[in-house]
Write a protein that holds these residues in place. Structure first.
Motif, PDB file in Angstrom:
ATOM      1  N   CYS A  35      47.875  10.270  10.707  1.00 47.56           N
ATOM      2  CA  CYS A  35      47.093  11.764  10.679  1.00 47.56           C
ATOM      3  C   CYS A  35      46.886  12.382  11.066  1.00 47.56           C
ATOM      4  O   CYS A  35      46.333  12.310  11.683  1.00 47.56           O
ATOM      5  CB  CYS A  35      45.527   9.877   9.264  1.00 47.56           C
ATOM      6  N   GLU A  36      46.478  13.653   9.771  1.00 45.95           N
ATOM      7  CA  GLU A  36      46.167  14.491  10.752  1.00 45.95           C
ATOM      8  C   GLU A  36      44.980  14.975   9.385  1.00 45.95           C
ATOM      9  O   GLU A  36      45.466  15.218   8.148  1.00 45.95           O
ATOM     10  CB  GLU A  36      46.662  15.730  11.102  1.00 45.95           C
ATOM     11  N   VAL A  37      43.919  15.645   9.712  1.00 46.14           N
ATOM     12  CA  VAL A  37      43.060  15.871   8.646  1.00 46.14           C
ATOM     13  C   VAL A  37      42.559  17.927   8.953  1.00 46.14           C
ATOM     14  O   VAL A  37      41.941  18.052   8.077  1.00 46.14           O
ATOM     15  CB  VAL A  37      41.394  15.215   8.562  1.00 46.14           C
ATOM     16  N   GLU A  38      43.319  18.918   9.092  1.00 52.34           N
ATOM     17  CA  GLU A  38      42.919  19.535   9.512  1.00 52.34           C
ATOM     18  C   GLU A  38      43.471  20.827   8.948  1.00 52.34           C
ATOM     19  O   GLU A  38      43.209  22.358   9.367  1.00 52.34           O
ATOM     20  CB  GLU A  38      42.593  20.303  10.970  1.00 52.34           C
ATOM     21  N   GLY A  39      44.121  20.821   8.068  1.00 48.39           N
ATOM     22  CA  GLY A  39      45.206  21.358   7.015  1.00 48.39           C
ATOM     23  C   GLY A  39      45.579  22.535   7.813  1.00 48.39           C
ATOM     24  O   GLY A  39      46.614  22.895   7.066  1.00 48.39           O
ATOM     25  N   ARG A  40      46.528  22.139   9.194  1.00 47.99           N
ATOM     26  CA  ARG A  40      47.466  23.059   9.843  1.00 47.99           C
ATOM     27  C   ARG A  40      48.975  22.213   9.197  1.00 47.99           C
ATOM     28  O   ARG A  40      50.493  23.608  10.308  1.00 47.99           O
ATOM     29  CB  ARG A  40      47.199  22.722  11.272  1.00 47.99           C
ATOM     30  N   GLN A  41      49.137  21.298   8.798  1.00 48.10           N
ATOM     31  CA  GLN A  41      50.432  20.334   8.984  1.00 48.10           C
ATOM     32  C   GLN A  41      51.126  20.717  10.711  1.00 48.10           C
ATOM     33  O   GLN A  41      52.538  20.678  10.098  1.00 48.10           O
ATOM     34  CB  GLN A  41      51.857  21.963   8.061  1.00 48.10           C
ATOM     35  N   GLY A  42      50.310  19.954  10.956  1.00 52.06           N
ATOM     36  CA  GLY A  42      50.757  20.113  12.930  1.00 52.06           C
ATOM     37  C   GLY A  42      51.639  19.040  12.819  1.00 52.06           C
ATOM     38  O   GLY A  42      52.649  19.408  13.620  1.00 52.06           O
ATOM     39  N   ILE A  43      51.892  18.166  12.232  1.00 54.33           N
ATOM     40  CA  ILE A  43      52.437  16.639  12.542  1.00 54.33           C
ATOM     41  C   ILE A  43      54.236  17.346  12.137  1.00 54.33           C
ATOM     42  O   ILE A  43      55.092  17.266  12.322  1.00 54.33           O
ATOM     43  CB  ILE A  43      52.478  15.817  11.411  1.00 54.33           C
ATOM     44  N   ALA A  44      54.195  18.053  10.421  1.00 54.62           N
ATOM     45  CA  ALA A  44      54.654  18.724  10.175  1.00 54.62           C
ATOM     46  C   ALA A  44      56.604  19.171  11.547  1.00 54.62           C
ATOM     47  O   ALA A  44      57.378  19.791  11.253  1.00 54.62           O
ATOM     48  CB  ALA A  44      55.598  18.985   8.764  1.00 54.62           C
ATOM     49  N   ARG A  45      55.526  20.226  11.597  1.00 54.15           N
ATOM     50  CA  ARG A  45      56.206  21.147  12.861  1.00 54.15           C
ATOM     51  C   ARG A  45      56.577  20.740  13.544  1.00 54.15           C
ATOM     52  O   ARG A  45      58.053  21.041  14.539  1.00 54.15           O
ATOM     53  CB  ARG A  45      55.166  22.373  13.293  1.00 54.15           C
ATOM     54  N   MET A  46      56.576  19.664  14.948  1.00 56.64           N
ATOM     55  CA  MET A  46      56.504  18.436  15.306  1.00 56.64           C
ATOM     56  C   MET A  46      57.909  18.291  15.833  1.00 56.64           C
ATOM     57  O   MET A  46      58.311  18.155  16.328  1.00 56.64           O
ATOM     58  CB  MET A  46      55.036  17.994  16.563  1.00 56.64           C
ATOM     59  N   ASP A  48      60.222  18.235  13.137  1.00 57.30           N
ATOM     60  CA  ASP A  48      61.028  18.996  12.600  1.00 57.30           C
ATOM     61  C   ASP A  48      61.011  18.314  11.099  1.00 57.30           C
ATOM     62  O   ASP A  48      61.967  18.572  10.777  1.00 57.30           O
ATOM     63  CB  ASP A  48      61.812  19.528  13.294  1.00 57.30           C
ATOM     64  N   VAL A  49      60.450  18.680  10.040  1.00 57.73           N
ATOM     65  CA  VAL A  49      60.513  17.341   8.425  1.00 57.73           C
ATOM     66  C   VAL A  49      60.054  18.764   8.294  1.00 57.73           C
ATOM     67  O   VAL A  49      59.296  19.751   8.254  1.00 57.73           O
ATOM     68  CB  VAL A  49      59.665  16.571   8.413  1.00 57.73           C
ATOM     69  N   GLU A  50      59.945  18.787   6.805  1.00 59.80           N
ATOM     70  CA  GLU A  50      59.196  19.298   5.414  1.00 59.80           C
ATOM     71  C   GLU A  50      57.419  19.136   5.491  1.00 59.80           C
ATOM     72  O   GLU A  50      56.879  17.737   5.882  1.00 59.80           O
ATOM     73  CB  GLU A  50      59.678  19.502   4.165  1.00 59.80           C
TER      74      GLU A  50
END
Length: 326
Positions: A35-46, A48-50
């Motif tokens: 889960c992420e809660v900071e609104g940066r979409q860091g998971i998607a970038r790491m 490489d997903v939408e």
């Protein structure tokens, strides 16, 4: 351990460590929610997903274990506005009415004017995922949850939600939800891991963060020392460099053997870089001693020469698993 909260000073790589920890746990056969809660979409970038919506999606799988089993990694991007709409729909049956409030900006106003309420909503979604069981039909059940949390300077405030609400809501459903969330956060099922690098400010902030968490009766897990440089030179060589005792002629001779055009400027430049490296290593060793004195388990992750991509995340996951964090 059910909930792993990962925090750290900005720039230490806490999001990378959270992602690697999720993969490491999945490599033990667990199904994991990251889960992420900071609104940066860091998971998607790491990975490489939408960009992630406000719903759980499978994004990766762990490395196969000795028995061939592997777990899955799911991801969830939690934002306070969507969490509040879900909360209103679940507890007050405000379906379309809640969306109308969102259009008028009431949701954004509510979560901005009362940051404590915002944190209750964010952490409440994490709590809901952690508490699922067979009675939650249709919902994925997870063996572990990894939360990429706010930085160290705000982590105690973020997790200590009932304390933050004390002056806002003394009774009512929001206060009850905060109290319920705190039963998980303060239980042995939760661990807060702090990420640092071997520099004075991040290590000091880590030490302060551990004290703050303990004062709030929040469980400290371990310290993950990230971006550790390789140890290419031994202690004796480093000491000789710091004392300017290297044999210049021997250095020049070694360079000549490598068929390089050697001059005084090249040797001076290399020796200057060696001194910088030796001083940096001395600083790192001193900070490593400070980390060792924090009375919590410590883990180390290497600096990846090629940067962090999905392959690098698996490499870091393997290191965490080998050291026993997963």
């Amino acid at each position: 351990m059910r909930l792993h909260v990962v925090t750290g000073k900005g720039g230490t790589g806490k999001s990378t460590v959270a992602a690697a920890l999720a993969l490491a746990l999945a490599s033990t056969g667990k199904n994991v929610l990251l889960c992420e809660v900071e609104g940066r979409q860091g998971i998607a970038r790491m990975f490489d997903v939408e960009p992630l919506p406000y719903e759980e999606r499978r994004i990766a799988k762990g490395l196969p274990g000795p028995d061939g089993r592997t777990g899955q990694v799911y991801a969830l991007h939690i934002d306070a506005e969507s969490a509040l709409l879900e909360y209103l729909a679940m507890y007050y049956k405000l379906g379309r009415a809640g969306k109308a409030l969102d259009r008028f900006g009431v949701i954004d106003f509510a979560t901005t004017i009362a940051p404590g309420v915002r944190d209750v909503l964010l952490t409440g979604k994490v709590y809901e995922a952690a508490q699922r069981n067979a009675r939650n039909k249709g919902a994925t059940q997870y063996d572990a949850i990894v939360l990429d949390a706010p930085p160290t300077g705000r982590i105690t405030q973020f997790l200590n939600v009932n304390g933050e609400l004390a002056g806002i809501a003394k009774v009512g459903p929001i206060k009850s939800q905060a109290d319920t969330v705190m039963t998980l956060f303060r239980s042995p099922r939760t661990a807060v891991h702090l990420v640092t690098v071997l520099e004075e400010m991040p290590v000091q902030e880590t030490a302060d963060g551990i004290q703050d968490l303990r004062r709030a009766h929040l469980p400290v897990g371990g310290v993950v020392v990230n971006l550790v440089r390789p140890r290419d030179l031994g202690a004796a060589d480093l000491e000789a460099v710091r004392k300017d005792m290297l044999d210049r002629e021997a250095v020049a001779a070694d360079l000549a053997k490598a068929k390089l055009d050697v001059d005084h400027a090249m040797v001076d430049s290399l020796l200057a870089e060696a001194r910088d490296h030796a001083e940096r290593r001395a600083l790192e060793d001193s900070q490593r001693e400070v980390v060792a004195g924090l009375d919590v388990p410590a883990y180390e992750l290497p600096r990846l020469a090629g940067g962090v991509d999905i392959g690098g995340l698996y490499e870091l996951a393997a290191a965490l698993k080998e050291q026993g964090l997963a």
